[in-house]
Scaffold this motif. Structure first.
Motif, PDB file in Angstrom:
ATOM      1  N   PRO A  32      -1.653   3.094   6.009  1.00 50.07           N
ATOM      2  CA  PRO A  32      -1.563   1.796   5.336  1.00 50.07           C
ATOM      3  C   PRO A  32      -1.936   0.606   6.215  1.00 50.07           C
ATOM      4  O   PRO A  32      -2.537  -0.360   5.727  1.00 50.07           O
ATOM      5  CB  PRO A  32      -0.100   1.723   4.886  1.00 50.07           C
ATOM      6  CG  PRO A  32       0.627   2.712   5.713  1.00 50.07           C
ATOM      7  CD  PRO A  32      -0.344   3.773   6.084  1.00 50.07           C
ATOM      8  N   PHE A  57      -8.605   0.239  -0.880  1.00 52.68           N
ATOM      9  CA  PHE A  57      -7.218   0.675  -1.003  1.00 52.68           C
ATOM     10  C   PHE A  57      -7.096   2.098  -1.537  1.00 52.68           C
ATOM     11  O   PHE A  57      -6.002   2.655  -1.568  1.00 52.68           O
ATOM     12  CB  PHE A  57      -6.451  -0.294  -1.925  1.00 52.68           C
ATOM     13  CG  PHE A  57      -6.316  -1.678  -1.363  1.00 52.68           C
ATOM     14  CD1 PHE A  57      -5.233  -2.018  -0.568  1.00 52.68           C
ATOM     15  CD2 PHE A  57      -7.277  -2.649  -1.619  1.00 52.68           C
ATOM     16  CE1 PHE A  57      -5.104  -3.295  -0.045  1.00 52.68           C
ATOM     17  CE2 PHE A  57      -7.156  -3.937  -1.099  1.00 52.68           C
ATOM     18  CZ  PHE A  57      -6.066  -4.252  -0.299  1.00 52.68           C
ATOM     19  N   ILE A  87       0.833  -1.202   0.000  1.00 49.27           N
ATOM     20  CA  ILE A  87       0.000   0.000   0.000  1.00 49.27           C
ATOM     21  C   ILE A  87       0.873   1.260   0.000  1.00 49.27           C
ATOM     22  O   ILE A  87       0.614   2.205  -0.747  1.00 49.27           O
ATOM     23  CB  ILE A  87      -0.963  -0.016   1.207  1.00 49.27           C
ATOM     24  CG1 ILE A  87      -1.975  -1.157   1.055  1.00 49.27           C
ATOM     25  CG2 ILE A  87      -1.679   1.328   1.350  1.00 49.27           C
ATOM     26  CD1 ILE A  87      -2.746  -1.476   2.321  1.00 49.27           C
TER      27      ILE A  87
END
Length: 199
Positions: free
Chosen positions: A157, A195, A143
């Motif tokens: 993250p 995400f 990430i």
């Protein structure tokens, strides 16, 4: 006297069958209501045969939690946290992991029991928690890579990784569909949005 390869293979198959039925019974009936006798009957072996492979019910429970976790770990951690194209790697792992989790409803019910009784099942909880942390940390590295490359929105993250893991667990524990249903593929776009992809 040593055992032959055939004997060894039969023993391994019998142990695997016992463990498979133990996972099923422990997940459905809980630790207290699952007896060694029930596991033996479901496995098609004698009561005493179970103790050839597992010395106590507690040991049987331990391996019912731990051995599938090792297989799950191998599948879940099979991604490149330093991938050149982080977003493409995330899209690939989401599709792969949703399919993996779609086959784990029985085992995940067992995991939930351990999480819900962390003091009683302290050793198993510790191992599951360590796996969760390993998965979350490795995923957070991917990430971070995506965020640095401008493919993903800025954000925490570790929190993003944790949210995704919760999503995986949640869809399998709440959906009753079989793994071969189209539903699972339809979850992928929603998982990817967690995400924060920048299109």
């Amino acid at each position: 006297m040593s055992t032959s390869k055939d004997q060894q293979q039969r023993m391994e198959q019998k142990r695997a069958k016992i463990l498979e039925q133990a996972v099923l019974l422990f997940s459905e009936q809980g630790f207290n209501d699952t007896t060694v006798s029930k596991v033996a009957k479901a496995s098609g072996v004698s009561f005493g045969s179970v103790f050839t492979y597992f010395s106590t019910k507690e040991e049987l429970f331990h391996y019912a939690v731990m051995e599938p976790m090792e297989e799950l770990k191998a599948g879940v951690l099979n991604f490149d946290e330093g991938a050149e194209d982080a977003l493409a790697e995330i899209e690939w792992l989401v599709g792969t992991q949703i399919q993996l989790f779609s086959r784990l409803s029985t085992y995940l019910r067992l995991v939930v029991q351990v999480i819900g009784q962390e003091i009683r099942f302290a050793k198993q909880f510790e191992e599951l928690n360590a796996f969760h942390d390993e998965f979350r940390k490795k995923l957070s590295l991917l990430i971070v890579k995506g965020q640095k490359d401008g493919q993903l929105e800025k954000g925490d993250p570790l929190l993003t990784a944790g949210s995704y893991i919760s999503f995986l667990m949640g869809i399998r524990l709440t959906a009753v569909d079989e793994p071969d249903q189209d539903l699972w593929e339809e979850f992928a776009p929603f998982a990817i949005r967690l995400f924060g992809p920048i299109r």
